[in-house]
Write a protein that holds these residues in place. Structure first.
Motif, short mmCIF file in Angstrom:
data_model
loop_
_atom_site.label_atom_id
_atom_site.label_comp_id
_atom_site.label_asym_id
_atom_site.label_seq_id
_atom_site.Cartn_x
_atom_site.Cartn_y
_atom_site.Cartn_z
N UNK A 196 7.94 -2.40 -2.78
CA UNK A 196 7.99 -2.80 -1.37
C UNK A 196 7.66 -1.62 -0.47
N UNK A 197 8.27 -0.49 -0.79
CA UNK A 197 8.08 0.72 0.02
C UNK A 197 6.65 1.23 -0.12
N UNK A 198 6.13 1.24 -1.34
CA UNK A 198 4.75 1.68 -1.55
C UNK A 198 3.79 0.79 -0.78
N UNK A 199 4.03 -0.51 -0.81
CA UNK A 199 3.18 -1.43 -0.05
C UNK A 199 3.26 -1.16 1.44
N UNK A 200 4.47 -0.85 1.94
CA UNK A 200 4.62 -0.53 3.36
C UNK A 200 3.90 0.73 3.75
N UNK A 201 4.00 1.76 2.88
CA UNK A 201 3.30 3.01 3.17
C UNK A 201 1.78 2.82 3.22
N UNK A 202 1.25 2.11 2.22
CA UNK A 202 -0.20 1.92 2.14
C UNK A 202 -0.70 1.10 3.33
N UNK A 203 0.01 0.01 3.65
CA UNK A 203 -0.41 -0.83 4.78
C UNK A 203 -0.27 -0.07 6.10
N UNK A 204 0.81 0.69 6.25
CA UNK A 204 1.00 1.47 7.47
C UNK A 204 -0.06 2.54 7.64
N UNK A 205 -0.40 3.22 6.54
CA UNK A 205 -1.44 4.24 6.60
C UNK A 205 -2.79 3.62 6.95
N UNK A 206 -3.08 2.46 6.36
CA UNK A 206 -4.35 1.78 6.66
C UNK A 206 -4.44 1.46 8.15
N UNK A 207 -3.34 0.96 8.71
CA UNK A 207 -3.35 0.61 10.14
C UNK A 207 -3.49 1.85 11.01
N UNK A 208 -2.76 2.92 10.68
CA UNK A 208 -2.85 4.14 11.48
C UNK A 208 -4.26 4.73 11.43
N UNK A 209 -4.89 4.71 10.26
CA UNK A 209 -6.26 5.21 10.14
C UNK A 209 -7.23 4.34 10.94
N UNK A 210 -7.03 3.02 10.86
CA UNK A 210 -7.88 2.10 11.62
C UNK A 210 -7.75 2.35 13.12
N UNK A 211 -6.53 2.56 13.57
CA UNK A 211 -6.28 2.84 14.99
C UNK A 211 -6.96 4.14 15.40
N UNK A 212 -6.93 5.15 14.52
CA UNK A 212 -7.58 6.42 14.81
C UNK A 212 -9.09 6.24 14.98
N UNK A 213 -9.69 5.45 14.11
CA UNK A 213 -11.12 5.17 14.23
C UNK A 213 -11.41 4.43 15.53
N UNK A 214 -10.57 3.45 15.85
CA UNK A 214 -10.76 2.68 17.08
C UNK A 214 -10.64 3.58 18.31
#
Length: 234
Positions: A196-214
């Motif tokens: 659960x935690x690993x999934x949260x980290x990966x999804x959160x990192x993906x979103x933060x990186x996407x926001x950085x690109x945006x």
């Protein structure tokens, strides 16, 4: 500048990292859905409790209370206060567009977490007693995902105002450490499986990186946003 530095500072490199995180999350969620991670998840959660009494966590007496304090850093009330404070600072500094972008990015990540939880609807661990209250489903971990989204997004924002590379690295490192600590406490307190935690980290990192690109894309296309980012704090 090394090849790795170029990769993580260019939009294309960041997008590749986003894709890698999304693919990793898809693979992990499929394993969780099929129950392939259940056995090792339960063994890890049990290993953190005393054999004679599963209600008692391993470690010194103060560790459980410390874990509850740290885990609150990934809770909705604390993250909301931090987000409000940062957005308030940006408004006072007359960075109105940046404030709106930060607020929209973080709230968007919170909504994504709620949608993912409702999609997978995984029950909370039942192999050990919970050491803190829970109110939602288990996968992905909301505390892990929301702390990654909030702290990494805010860390990346603050890093833009830093002139020295070591300051930028420090801000991002603090954001990462906070996210990791929050996620680890969720497993220690028995309210989440490691997957659960690993999934949260990966999804959160993906979103933060996407926001950085945006953010970088918008700054290139918006003179007003670019001017805000370059304006010194008064």
């Amino acid at each position: 500048m090394s090849g790795w530095d170029v990769m993580v500072t260019r939009p294309l490199g960041l997008l590749l990292l986003v894709v890698a995180c999304v693919l990793g999350f898809v693979v992990l969620s499929d394993e969780v859905h099929e129950g392939d991670t259940q056995d090792i998840d339960e063994r890890i959660v049990r290993s953190l409790r005393r054999e004679e009494d599963p209600a008692l966590p391993r470690g010194p007496w103060w560790l459980a209370e410390t874990a509850r304090d740290v885990t609150s850093l990934g809770g909705f009330p604390v993250l909301s206060l931090i987000t409000t404070a940062v957005c308030g600072f940006l408004l006072v500094a007359r960075r109105y567009r940046t404030s709106l972008f930060v607020l929209s990015s973080i709230v968007g990540g919170w909504i994504l977490n709620a949608l993912l939880k409702n999609l997978f609807h995984r029950p909370r661990p039942s192999v050990v007693p919970h050491l803190t209250e829970t109110m939602s489903t288990s996968f992905p971990s909301g505390h892990a995902m929301l702390s990654a989204i909030t702290y990494l997004t805010l860390g990346a924002l603050l890093a833009q105002f830093a002139e020295h590379r070591r300051v930028k690295v420090y801000l991002l490192a603090v954001a990462l450490v906070l996210s990791v600590l929050v996620g680890c406490t969720r497993v220690y307190l028995g309210v989440h499986y490691p997957s659960d935690v690993l999934g949260g980290w990966v999804a959160g990192l993906a979103w933060a990186l996407f926001v950085t690109v945006a953010a970088r894309t918008l700054r290139r296309r918006s003179p007003a946003l670019r001017e805000e980012a370059q304006r010194p704090v008064e």
